[in-house]
Design an enzyme around this catalytic site. Structure first.
Site, short mmCIF file in Angstrom:
data_model
loop_
_atom_site.label_atom_id
_atom_site.label_comp_id
_atom_site.label_asym_id
_atom_site.label_seq_id
_atom_site.Cartn_x
_atom_site.Cartn_y
_atom_site.Cartn_z
CB ALA A 19 56.91 -36.97 81.86
CD GLN A 23 56.72 -37.34 70.13
OE1 GLN A 23 56.22 -36.62 69.08
NE2 GLN A 23 57.69 -36.83 70.83
CG ASP A 74 56.75 -33.60 79.16
OD1 ASP A 74 55.67 -33.23 78.20
OD2 ASP A 74 57.30 -34.71 79.00
#
Ligand code: MRU
Length: 364
Positions: free
Chosen positions: A55, A203, A244
């Site tokens: 983000a 990730q 986020d």
């Protein structure tokens, strides 16, 4: 953070001042490559293709993308087009809109001839501020880890579980969830990190593990399904994840799978914290599950997996039988009631409207 002994951010102005350079995260962990963004389209592509992701970094890249756009055309129409193009790249992280609105509000009142220079200065400021916010999160989160370390048998590490990558690669530097972890490690506290692999894009396995290895932080990569089992067996002392988009009431939207970790943490009495820099708070929302747009990504991310073969080449292989359909929601919402606390740059607070308003009294 250092890469090969050199302090490195995730994006920076090129030495010739003509472009923005980024770490192309699609190459990690197998190749550390950088890419040059020289136009609005390059910046939009980098966000869409997840060369940059996370983000705060999405927001910072969009800020530079506006500069790249205004540099070639500073008129009102070009500004609106750049704002719209960048905003459409990814829907969930609110930092994207935050950065674009801030940049646009700053440059719109200026004469066209001054807009590019002002945009560049503000993009630089947004990047420096991001690092400062993460330093604040490190300072606020460190005492949590220190308190857990004091309860441990000497020499036993504090076991921290994290999901996805909310590390320095997801920000300009330092990371959000990893900021207290790096601070604890650097302060000499014994810590060990359980790294969720974070399918489908991995990730955790590709980025968080690479970061932690690079900084010498002891860690173990686990499948996404292992966390509950580890919690049941007392092997997780603390969960810290990123966000986020966090609502004004403390609901947290983060990478898909975060919600399941929060449920398991509550069932096992494991403290579940979220690192929240203030640009990730959407003050206009009060019900995360109903109001936050959840990105649906390509089915190929689930149907295939990419890795390095024994001969060193990178290959993508199929996982599914022909004809199976795939769904790929990329984020989920963890309700505030499952969250022990938020770690912000201004300190810790409850995941609630009251808690957030206590730290940020001037926000609606
Ligand atoms: O899809 P991604 O890789 O952009 O998702 C990233 C995450 O969900 C992170 O946990 C979140 O952005 C917090 S980053 C400091």
């Amino acid at each position: 953070m250092n890469v090969g002994g050199l302090p490195t951010r995730t994006l920076w102005l090129s030495i010739d001042g003509g472009a923005v350079e980024i770490i192309d995260q699609t190459g990690l962990p197998h190749a550390f490559v950088t890419a040059r963004l020289a136009s609005l389209e390059d910046a939009a592509h980098a966000i869409r293709a997840m060369q940059v992701r996370g983000a705060p970094l999405i927001g910072a890249t969009a800020a530079w993308g506006l500069w790249l756009a205004l540099r070639s055309d500073p008129c009102d129409a070009a500004l609106e087009r750049a704002h719209a193009t960048l905003l459409a790249t990814r829907p969930t992280a609110v930092n994207l809109r935050w950065a674009l609105d801030r940049m646009t509000a700053h440059v719109r009142p200026l004469p066209a001839s001054e807009r590019a220079a002002a945009a560049r200065a503000l993009a630089e400021k947004i990047c420096d501020e991001d690092v400062a916010l993460n330093r604040g999160i490190a300072a606020a989160g460190l005492p949590l880890i220190r308190a857990l370390a004091q309860r441990k048998t000497p020499g036993q590490p504090v076991n921290i579980l994290t999901h996805c990558n909310a590390g320095w690669l997801a920000t300009v530097d330092l990371g959000t969830a990893t900021a207290p972890i790096y601070a604890a490690h650097d302060a000499g506290l014994p810590i060990h990190v359980w790294v969720d692999e974070t399918r489908p894009r991995n990730q955790g396995a590709s980025l968080t593990a690479w970061e932690l290895a690079n900084h010498g932080v002891p860690h173990t990569v686990i499948t996404d399904n292992a966390g509950g089992h580890l919690m049941q067996h007392g092997q997780v002392d603390l969960v810290i994840v990123g966000t986020d988009r966090t609502t004004a009431t403390g609901d947290v939207c983060n990478k898909i799978g975060t919600y399941l970790k929060a449920l398991a943490a509550q069932d096992n009495g494991v403290p579940f914290y979220v690192a929240v820099p203030s640009p990730s708070i959407d003050w206009s929302l009060s019900d995360g599950r109903r109001e936050i747009p959840i990105e649906e990504r390509a089915g190929s991310e689930v149907a295939q997996i990419t890795g390095r073969l024994a001969n060193g080449t990178i290959a993508t292989v199929s996982l599914l039988p022909a004809g199976s359909t795939v769904a790929n929601p990329a984020f989920d919402v963890t309700p505030a009631r499952l969250i022990t606390g938020l770690i912000t740059e201004r300190g810790l607070c409850a995941a609630s409207a009251l808690g957030l308003r206590g730290l940020f009294p001037n926000r609606e």
